[in-house]
Design a protein around this motif. Structure first.
Motif, PDB file in Angstrom:
ATOM      1  N   HIS A   6       0.268 -12.569   4.854  1.00  0.00           N
ATOM      2  CA  HIS A   6       1.623 -13.108   5.016  1.00  0.00           C
ATOM      3  C   HIS A   6       2.183 -13.472   3.637  1.00  0.00           C
ATOM      4  N   PRO A   7       2.630 -12.456   2.879  1.00  0.00           N
ATOM      5  CA  PRO A   7       3.102 -12.713   1.519  1.00  0.00           C
ATOM      6  C   PRO A   7       4.355 -13.593   1.514  1.00  0.00           C
ATOM      7  N   SER A   8       4.500 -14.374   0.466  1.00  0.00           N
ATOM      8  CA  SER A   8       5.648 -15.285   0.363  1.00  0.00           C
ATOM      9  C   SER A   8       6.973 -14.535   0.291  1.00  0.00           C
ATOM     10  N   THR A   9       6.938 -13.265  -0.085  1.00  0.00           N
ATOM     11  CA  THR A   9       8.174 -12.470  -0.142  1.00  0.00           C
ATOM     12  C   THR A   9       8.713 -12.164   1.255  1.00  0.00           C
ATOM     13  N   GLY A  10       7.861 -12.291   2.259  1.00  0.00           N
ATOM     14  CA  GLY A  10       8.256 -11.927   3.608  1.00  0.00           C
ATOM     15  C   GLY A  10       8.248 -10.421   3.839  1.00  0.00           C
ATOM     16  N   ASN A  11       7.920  -9.662   2.814  1.00  0.00           N
ATOM     17  CA  ASN A  11       7.911  -8.211   2.882  1.00  0.00           C
ATOM     18  C   ASN A  11       6.516  -7.738   3.291  1.00  0.00           C
ATOM     19  N   GLU A  12       6.396  -7.136   4.470  1.00  0.00           N
ATOM     20  CA  GLU A  12       5.097  -6.647   4.938  1.00  0.00           C
ATOM     21  C   GLU A  12       4.509  -5.583   4.017  1.00  0.00           C
ATOM     22  N   MET A  13       5.334  -4.942   3.198  1.00  0.00           N
ATOM     23  CA  MET A  13       4.834  -3.935   2.260  1.00  0.00           C
ATOM     24  C   MET A  13       4.041  -4.574   1.119  1.00  0.00           C
ATOM     25  N   ASP A  14       4.111  -5.914   0.981  1.00  0.00           N
ATOM     26  CA  ASP A  14       3.323  -6.640  -0.022  1.00  0.00           C
ATOM     27  C   ASP A  14       1.949  -7.050   0.499  1.00  0.00           C
ATOM     28  N   GLU A  15       1.631  -6.705   1.734  1.00  0.00           N
ATOM     29  CA  GLU A  15       0.313  -7.011   2.281  1.00  0.00           C
ATOM     30  C   GLU A  15      -0.742  -6.104   1.658  1.00  0.00           C
ATOM     31  N   PHE A  16      -1.986  -6.541   1.698  1.00  0.00           N
ATOM     32  CA  PHE A  16      -3.110  -5.675   1.331  1.00  0.00           C
ATOM     33  C   PHE A  16      -4.383  -6.228   1.922  1.00  0.00           C
ATOM     34  N   LEU A  17      -5.382  -5.390   1.935  1.00  0.00           N
ATOM     35  CA  LEU A  17      -6.721  -5.750   2.372  1.00  0.00           C
ATOM     36  C   LEU A  17      -7.675  -5.132   1.356  1.00  0.00           C
ATOM     37  N   GLU A  18      -8.625  -5.920   0.889  1.00  0.00           N
ATOM     38  CA  GLU A  18      -9.571  -5.437  -0.121  1.00  0.00           C
ATOM     39  C   GLU A  18     -10.990  -5.470   0.435  1.00  0.00           C
ATOM     40  N   LEU A  19     -11.719  -4.394   0.174  1.00  0.00           N
ATOM     41  CA  LEU A  19     -13.133  -4.305   0.529  1.00  0.00           C
ATOM     42  C   LEU A  19     -13.973  -4.482  -0.729  1.00  0.00           C
ATOM     43  N   TYR A  20     -15.215  -4.927  -0.551  1.00  0.00           N
ATOM     44  CA  TYR A  20     -16.153  -5.043  -1.659  1.00  0.00           C
ATOM     45  C   TYR A  20     -17.495  -4.444  -1.249  1.00  0.00           C
ATOM     46  N   ASN A  21     -18.069  -3.620  -2.121  1.00  0.00           N
ATOM     47  CA  ASN A  21     -19.379  -3.006  -1.914  1.00  0.00           C
ATOM     48  C   ASN A  21     -20.436  -3.955  -2.470  1.00  0.00           C
ATOM     49  N   THR A  22     -21.271  -4.500  -1.617  1.00  0.00           N
ATOM     50  CA  THR A  22     -22.283  -5.472  -2.036  1.00  0.00           C
ATOM     51  C   THR A  22     -23.552  -4.829  -2.581  1.00  0.00           C
ATOM     52  N   THR A  23     -23.591  -3.496  -2.607  1.00  0.00           N
ATOM     53  CA  THR A  23     -24.816  -2.803  -3.016  1.00  0.00           C
ATOM     54  C   THR A  23     -24.702  -2.213  -4.420  1.00  0.00           C
ATOM     55  N   ASN A  24     -25.828  -1.723  -4.913  1.00  0.00           N
ATOM     56  CA  ASN A  24     -25.888  -1.066  -6.219  1.00  0.00           C
ATOM     57  C   ASN A  24     -25.753   0.449  -6.110  1.00  0.00           C
ATOM     58  N   SER A  44       2.047   2.333  -1.302  1.00  0.00           N
ATOM     59  CA  SER A  44       1.499   2.457  -2.648  1.00  0.00           C
ATOM     60  C   SER A  44       2.459   1.960  -3.722  1.00  0.00           C
ATOM     61  N   ALA A  45       3.699   2.423  -3.683  1.00  0.00           N
ATOM     62  CA  ALA A  45       4.672   2.040  -4.719  1.00  0.00           C
ATOM     63  C   ALA A  45       4.891   0.532  -4.737  1.00  0.00           C
ATOM     64  N   GLN A  46       4.972  -0.087  -3.565  1.00  0.00           N
ATOM     65  CA  GLN A  46       5.189  -1.535  -3.498  1.00  0.00           C
ATOM     66  C   GLN A  46       3.982  -2.299  -4.031  1.00  0.00           C
ATOM     67  N   THR A  47       2.783  -1.825  -3.720  1.00  0.00           N
ATOM     68  CA  THR A  47       1.565  -2.487  -4.201  1.00  0.00           C
ATOM     69  C   THR A  47       1.482  -2.409  -5.723  1.00  0.00           C
ATOM     70  N   VAL A  48       1.815  -1.263  -6.281  1.00  0.00           N
ATOM     71  CA  VAL A  48       1.828  -1.122  -7.741  1.00  0.00           C
ATOM     72  C   VAL A  48       2.889  -2.042  -8.340  1.00  0.00           C
ATOM     73  N   SER A  49       4.071  -2.077  -7.747  1.00  0.00           N
ATOM     74  CA  SER A  49       5.162  -2.912  -8.254  1.00  0.00           C
ATOM     75  C   SER A  49       4.823  -4.404  -8.190  1.00  0.00           C
ATOM     76  N   THR A  50       4.244  -4.837  -7.090  1.00  0.00           N
ATOM     77  CA  THR A  50       3.963  -6.263  -6.893  1.00  0.00           C
ATOM     78  C   THR A  50       2.702  -6.733  -7.605  1.00  0.00           C
ATOM     79  N   TYR A  51       1.634  -5.941  -7.546  1.00  0.00           N
ATOM     80  CA  TYR A  51       0.329  -6.397  -8.048  1.00  0.00           C
ATOM     81  C   TYR A  51      -0.188  -5.616  -9.247  1.00  0.00           C
TER      82      TYR A  51
END
Length: 187
Positions: free
Chosen positions: A44-62, A97-104
């Motif tokens: 729920h980004p403060s911009t109110g723009n759903e295009m600013d959402e994201f989800l990040e995964l992390y690989n816990t292995t080597n 993609s474009a919004q994520t690059v622009s915002t983050y």
């Protein structure tokens, strides 16, 4: 001087080239439950723009892990051939993609459809056999951190050795989020 050995070497060059091409890429392993975690959620980004959402995964292995055929629920995304999360690395998904690059300043690794619920929801990540690799239900109310609900920060896992299905394992980021970078709220 015998020319037989150099000729044999010359004949072996095509085999060497094929071996490098075929075996030269980094091998990937299969995921197991807990090997890849949902690590950060901007629901729920403060911009109110759903295009600013994201989800990040992390690989816990080597080891690099192939994500081919893995699917999310909560958002709509099944990952295609060639998608890999590097060893101890991140994998970012967003709706635009474009919004994520622009915002983050970061490009997502894949694009999902739908939106993350502002009130909380269950998110699952399943491999190509439908084995649950990671799953959690986040919320916008106590005991979950409440400031990620439209006040600016993302929801960050405090440490990758914590159970990410528990509210106590999460905190609000100290900024607007840390996509593709270590979380700001680590223990």
């Amino acid at each position: 001087i015998s020319f037989r050995k150099p000729r044999a070497l010359i004949l072996m060059i095509p085999l060497l080239v094929v071996s490098i091409i075929f075996y030269g890429s980094k091998p990937t392993s299969a995921g197991t439950p807990g090997s890849v975690l949902i690590n950060e959620i901007m629901y729920h980004p403060s911009t109110g723009n759903e295009m600013d959402e994201f989800l990040e995964l992390y690989n816990t292995t080597n080891a690099d892990i192939s994500l081919e055929g893995w699917c999310f629920s909560g958002i709509t995304l099944c990952l295609s051939a060639g998608k890999v999360i590097e060893a101890n690395g991140y994998f970012l998904v967003s709706p635009n993609s474009a919004q994520t690059v622009s915002t983050y300043g970061e490009a997502p690794d894949a694009i999902y459809t739908g939106a993350l619920s502002n009130g909380g929801e269950k998110i699952s990540l399943k491999d190509e056999t439908t084995l649950v690799i990671n799953e959690l239900t986040y919320s916008d109310s106590n005991p979950w951190p409440t400031s990620p609900d439209g006040d600016g920060p993302s929801l960050e896992l405090r440490a990758t050795n914590l159970d990410n299905s528990l509210a106590a394992s999460w905190a609000a980021s100290q900024g607007t989020g840390t996509p593709n970078d270590p979380n700001s709220t680590t223990l």
